[in-house]
Design a protein around this motif. Sequence first.
Motif, mmCIF file in Angstrom:
data_model
loop_
_atom_site.group_PDB
_atom_site.id
_atom_site.type_symbol
_atom_site.label_atom_id
_atom_site.label_comp_id
_atom_site.label_asym_id
_atom_site.label_seq_id
_atom_site.Cartn_x
_atom_site.Cartn_y
_atom_site.Cartn_z
ATOM 1 N N TYR A 49 -39.275 69.037 48.554
ATOM 2 C CA TYR A 49 -39.536 67.590 48.423
ATOM 3 C C TYR A 49 -39.011 66.901 49.687
ATOM 4 O O TYR A 49 -38.265 65.929 49.624
ATOM 5 C CB TYR A 49 -38.855 67.013 47.182
ATOM 6 N N CYS A 72 -45.672 67.731 49.092
ATOM 7 C CA CYS A 72 -47.082 67.695 48.676
ATOM 8 C C CYS A 72 -47.793 66.445 49.176
ATOM 9 O O CYS A 72 -48.998 66.297 48.963
ATOM 10 C CB CYS A 72 -47.190 67.795 47.158
ATOM 11 N N ASN A 98 -47.556 71.544 49.975
ATOM 12 C CA ASN A 98 -47.711 72.251 48.711
ATOM 13 C C ASN A 98 -46.770 71.638 47.692
ATOM 14 O O ASN A 98 -45.802 70.961 48.054
ATOM 15 C CB ASN A 98 -47.366 73.743 48.891
ATOM 16 N N ILE A 99 -47.058 71.862 46.413
ATOM 17 C CA ILE A 99 -46.097 71.443 45.397
ATOM 18 C C ILE A 99 -44.960 72.451 45.369
ATOM 19 O O ILE A 99 -45.147 73.627 45.711
ATOM 20 C CB ILE A 99 -46.751 71.278 44.008
#
Length: 195
Positions: A49, A72, A98-99
């Motif tokens: 994150y 993301c 990406n997550i």
Amino acid sequence: MRVITGKLKGSKLISPKGLHTRPTSDKVKEAIFNILGNISEGSQVLDLYAGSGNVGIEFLSRGASKCYFIDCDTNSIKSIKENLSRTKLAEQAYVYKNIADKAISMLGSRGILFDYIFLDPPYEKNLIVPTLEKISICNILNENGIIITEHESKIVLPEYINYLFKKDFRKYGGTTISFYINGRLNNESSISRDI
């Protein structure tokens, strides 16, 4: 927002556009690194994150050799790349859009281990515990690694999440930093060591 110390001390960093990110404040960042002390040279870091990449860049400035930045959001990825370009750290970085869940699975499948993992997911989305569970399942934390989580102070994280052991936590107003270590061996050396 700036790099606090290390070889890039004072370098200014940009934040992603919009209201989707909440960069770690310089005050909280400084507190985190005061607690961690010297960063092991040659260490690998995961900034989940990542937002602006602020914390991962601080690790690189202080001696880490590689940092993986995961986010993301397109604007966040752009900011991370811009900040890496400004600080001339691009060669020490891997940036993935990406997550977190999928990124952790990918890293685990490649057998990549991290000495430091920092995660600061969006508030109010209850992502901390599921992310920590995924980290433990995919086994991406080094035996002597440390996980640093930034979250709302109203959230009290469990002492254990699978084999991860909450070693310490510190409150800074509405923000709390919790530290997890690898408790897999379940002995005094793994649980009582200094952060």
